[in-house]
Design a protein around this motif. Structure first.
Motif, mmCIF file in Angstrom:
data_model
loop_
_atom_site.group_PDB
_atom_site.id
_atom_site.type_symbol
_atom_site.label_atom_id
_atom_site.label_comp_id
_atom_site.label_asym_id
_atom_site.label_seq_id
_atom_site.Cartn_x
_atom_site.Cartn_y
_atom_site.Cartn_z
ATOM 1 N N LEU A 1 0.721 -1.215 -0.223
ATOM 2 C CA LEU A 1 -0.315 -0.367 0.178
ATOM 3 C C LEU A 1 1.322 1.267 -0.324
ATOM 4 O O LEU A 1 2.065 1.361 0.683
ATOM 5 N N ASP A 2 0.393 2.244 -0.627
ATOM 6 C CA ASP A 2 1.234 3.501 -0.382
ATOM 7 C C ASP A 2 0.677 4.183 0.929
ATOM 8 O O ASP A 2 0.111 5.141 0.668
ATOM 9 N N ASN A 3 1.343 3.964 1.897
ATOM 10 C CA ASN A 3 0.950 4.406 3.275
ATOM 11 C C ASN A 3 1.448 5.460 3.811
ATOM 12 O O ASN A 3 1.019 6.362 4.339
ATOM 13 N N ARG A 4 2.020 6.451 2.677
ATOM 14 C CA ARG A 4 2.933 8.044 3.113
ATOM 15 C C ARG A 4 1.143 8.156 2.113
ATOM 16 O O ARG A 4 1.104 10.082 2.672
ATOM 17 N N LEU A 5 1.063 8.472 1.141
ATOM 18 C CA LEU A 5 -0.522 8.574 0.778
ATOM 19 C C LEU A 5 -1.564 8.842 1.911
ATOM 20 O O LEU A 5 -2.476 9.565 2.015
ATOM 21 N N ALA A 6 -1.365 7.153 2.425
ATOM 22 C CA ALA A 6 -2.935 7.284 3.501
ATOM 23 C C ALA A 6 -2.706 8.608 4.338
ATOM 24 O O ALA A 6 -3.588 9.031 4.835
ATOM 25 N N GLY A 7 -1.411 8.552 4.968
ATOM 26 C CA GLY A 7 -1.132 9.660 6.148
ATOM 27 C C GLY A 7 -1.563 10.827 5.666
ATOM 28 O O GLY A 7 -2.314 11.741 5.860
ATOM 29 N N SER A 8 -0.739 10.974 4.389
ATOM 30 C CA SER A 8 -1.257 12.592 3.753
ATOM 31 C C SER A 8 -2.324 13.198 3.523
ATOM 32 O O SER A 8 -3.078 14.428 4.022
ATOM 33 N N LEU A 9 -3.494 11.808 2.516
ATOM 34 C CA LEU A 9 -5.017 11.671 2.530
ATOM 35 C C LEU A 9 -5.438 12.657 3.908
ATOM 36 O O LEU A 9 -6.197 13.525 3.750
ATOM 37 N N LEU A 10 -5.203 12.093 4.794
ATOM 38 C CA LEU A 10 -6.253 12.083 6.445
ATOM 39 C C LEU A 10 -5.194 13.180 7.208
ATOM 40 O O LEU A 10 -6.087 14.449 7.586
ATOM 41 N N GLY A 11 -4.159 13.366 6.757
ATOM 42 C CA GLY A 11 -3.326 14.748 7.695
ATOM 43 C C GLY A 11 -4.197 15.909 6.410
ATOM 44 O O GLY A 11 -4.148 17.470 6.956
ATOM 45 N N GLU A 12 -4.168 16.059 5.158
ATOM 46 C CA GLU A 12 -5.092 17.167 4.145
ATOM 47 C C GLU A 12 -6.466 17.415 4.972
ATOM 48 O O GLU A 12 -6.983 18.955 5.211
ATOM 49 N N LEU A 13 -7.149 16.079 5.014
ATOM 50 C CA LEU A 13 -8.827 16.457 6.081
ATOM 51 C C LEU A 13 -9.049 17.062 7.479
ATOM 52 O O LEU A 13 -9.235 17.639 7.022
ATOM 53 N N ILE B 1 5.607 0.927 8.069
ATOM 54 C CA ILE B 1 3.819 0.847 7.617
ATOM 55 C C ILE B 1 3.314 2.144 8.497
ATOM 56 O O ILE B 1 3.182 3.141 7.956
ATOM 57 N N THR B 2 3.579 1.814 9.991
ATOM 58 C CA THR B 2 3.283 2.466 11.046
ATOM 59 C C THR B 2 4.613 4.087 10.333
ATOM 60 O O THR B 2 3.492 5.772 10.388
ATOM 61 N N GLN B 3 5.752 4.160 10.706
ATOM 62 C CA GLN B 3 6.361 5.318 9.895
ATOM 63 C C GLN B 3 6.258 6.036 9.047
ATOM 64 O O GLN B 3 5.599 8.017 8.688
ATOM 65 N N ASP B 4 5.976 5.255 7.705
ATOM 66 C CA ASP B 4 5.099 6.125 6.664
ATOM 67 C C ASP B 4 3.656 6.571 6.519
ATOM 68 O O ASP B 4 3.919 7.772 6.431
ATOM 69 N N ARG B 5 2.785 5.746 7.685
ATOM 70 C CA ARG B 5 1.368 7.005 7.456
ATOM 71 C C ARG B 5 2.162 8.401 9.044
ATOM 72 O O ARG B 5 1.202 9.267 8.298
ATOM 73 N N GLY C 1 3.079 10.565 6.364
ATOM 74 C CA GLY C 1 2.895 10.987 5.679
ATOM 75 C C GLY C 1 1.493 12.051 6.211
ATOM 76 O O GLY C 1 1.317 13.582 5.914
ATOM 77 N N LEU C 2 0.572 12.531 7.758
ATOM 78 C CA LEU C 2 0.370 12.685 8.379
ATOM 79 C C LEU C 2 1.170 14.214 8.093
ATOM 80 O O LEU C 2 0.567 15.560 8.654
ATOM 81 N N LYS C 3 1.870 14.343 8.790
ATOM 82 C CA LYS C 3 3.078 15.861 9.686
ATOM 83 C C LYS C 3 3.331 16.728 7.767
ATOM 84 O O LYS C 3 3.347 17.703 8.061
ATOM 85 N N THR C 4 4.005 15.424 6.689
ATOM 86 C CA THR C 4 3.865 15.808 5.483
ATOM 87 C C THR C 4 2.678 16.745 5.518
ATOM 88 O O THR C 4 2.792 18.396 4.676
ATOM 89 N N ALA C 5 1.523 16.704 5.560
ATOM 90 C CA ALA C 5 0.147 17.343 5.773
ATOM 91 C C ALA C 5 0.291 18.569 6.693
ATOM 92 O O ALA C 5 -0.361 19.163 5.332
ATOM 93 N N PHE C 6 0.164 18.621 7.322
ATOM 94 C CA PHE C 6 0.416 19.626 8.437
ATOM 95 C C PHE C 6 1.164 20.585 8.246
ATOM 96 O O PHE C 6 1.377 21.727 7.539
#
Length: 336
Positions: free
Chosen positions: A167-179, A199-203, A206-211
């Motif tokens: 899975l693209d785990n960074r993208l998953a974290g980023s999408l929810l971060g943007e929301l 997987i944890t690290q990538d998600r 992604g969350l932090k990157t969105a912010f």
């Protein structure tokens, strides 16, 4: 209770007064035996409850139609669609899957691999118990030595040897971060998998990157678990007992999200007070009109791609290993 013994070819031969070779030929090459002899042998086989040894038949044919599928936990709803996809794809190619659940145990995983090798499976789809960078199970050398086709699924070992469907785990974290940025969320409790899990690290990344991309400050508290419900429930309940309320809770998989929601419910904290988001849809949540924003993956496609890569390698042992990445889609409400 006395254990029932399995009838054998020898039992049938003794029953009808013929040789083992004649009985075996009647069962496996019936056209080589006189019709009256064949019928006599088949009648005896039915009477004695004889069941052919499928494994022995595989060995005799020298074309094993078994595929090993090793998962870390069949309790995880994530795997249900994966297993269905692999099973159906295998059936289309006249293969049968042998499913083994390791229940997150490295020892059971070791036994699972040895069992599948002993059955001379045609290939293995493997979701390891850990994707930590330092996890190097002893069976790796055995797999390399056999040159058996292997495809890793979702969780992957930190080695270059095998194909992988992930899975693209960074993208998953980023999408929810943007929301969360759009919802004016600033304080997030992240209920994650193990801290060392990639997987944890990538998600989380992604969350932090969105912010960061939005120029918005984020306070995130991580509570690592093991991708199961009970640790998530315990960590969420413990957090609430400290008198703290985050703006949002981010569950890093379905079971974690469910554990968090149960703890919030038991503490009588409404989702109007704390927003809950997670990775992948909650199973059957729509029945209860529960809407949880999520980064959803096509897990059926993940399983299908894993089998497709495995079959390619079975058909062509010289095929180059490759990676298939399944992207996430943001589902912001039950109606999306």
């Amino acid at each position: 209770m006395t254990k029932r013994s399995q009838a054998t070819i020898t039992d049938i031969a003794r029953h009808v007064g013929l040789t083992n070779m004649t009985v075996s030929r009647a069962l496996n090459k019936p056209d080589k035996v006189k019709p009256e002899t064949r019928e006599k042998i088949l009648a005896a086989a039915r009477e004695l409850g004889y069941v052919p040894n499928a494994f022995a038949s595989h060995l005799r044919s020298r074309k094993n139609q078994l595929i090993g599928l090793v998962t870390a936990s069949v309790d995880n709803p994530f795997y249900s669609e994966v297993i269905k996809a692999v099973s159906r794809a295998a059936e289309e190619r006249d293969y049968t899957i042998m499913l083994i659940d390791t229940d997150g145990s490295p020892e059971r995983e070791e036994v699972a691999i040895e069992t599948l090798l002993s059955y001379q499976v045609a290939g293995i789809i493997l979701s390891p118990v850990s994707d930590a960078a330092d996890y190097r199970p002893a069976y790796l050398d055995r797999l390399r030595a056999t040159r058996l086709p292997v495809v890793m699924l979702d969780r992957t070992l930190n080695v270059p040897d095998f194909s992988r469907a992930v899975l693209d785990n960074r993208l998953a974290g980023s999408l929810l971060g943007e929301l969360l940025v759009k919802k004016d969320i600033r304080r997030v409790l992240a209920l994650t998998g193990p801290r060392g899990s990639r997987i944890t690290q990538d998600r989380l990344s992604g969350l932090k990157t969105a912010f960061d991309a939005a120029g918005v400050s984020l306070t995130v508290e991580q509570r690592p678990g093991d991708y199961t419900l009970q640790p998530a429930y315990r960590d969420m309940a413990d957090y609430l007992r400290q008198g703290k309320l985050p703006d949002a809770v981010f569950g890093f998989n379905q079971l974690i999200t469910l554990g968090a929601m149960r703890a919030l419910h038991d503490a009588r904290v409404s989702r109007d007070e704390v927003m809950v988001v997670g990775v992948d849809r909650l199973p059957y949540a729509d029945i209860f009109e529960v809407s949880v924003p999520c980064a959803a993956h096509d897990t059926y496609r993940l399983g299908h791609e894993a089998f497709r890569m495995l079959f390619e390698q079975i058909e062509d042992p010289t095929a180059t290993g490759r990676e298939v990445v399944i992207s996430a889609t943001l589902i912001s409400s039950s109606g999306d």
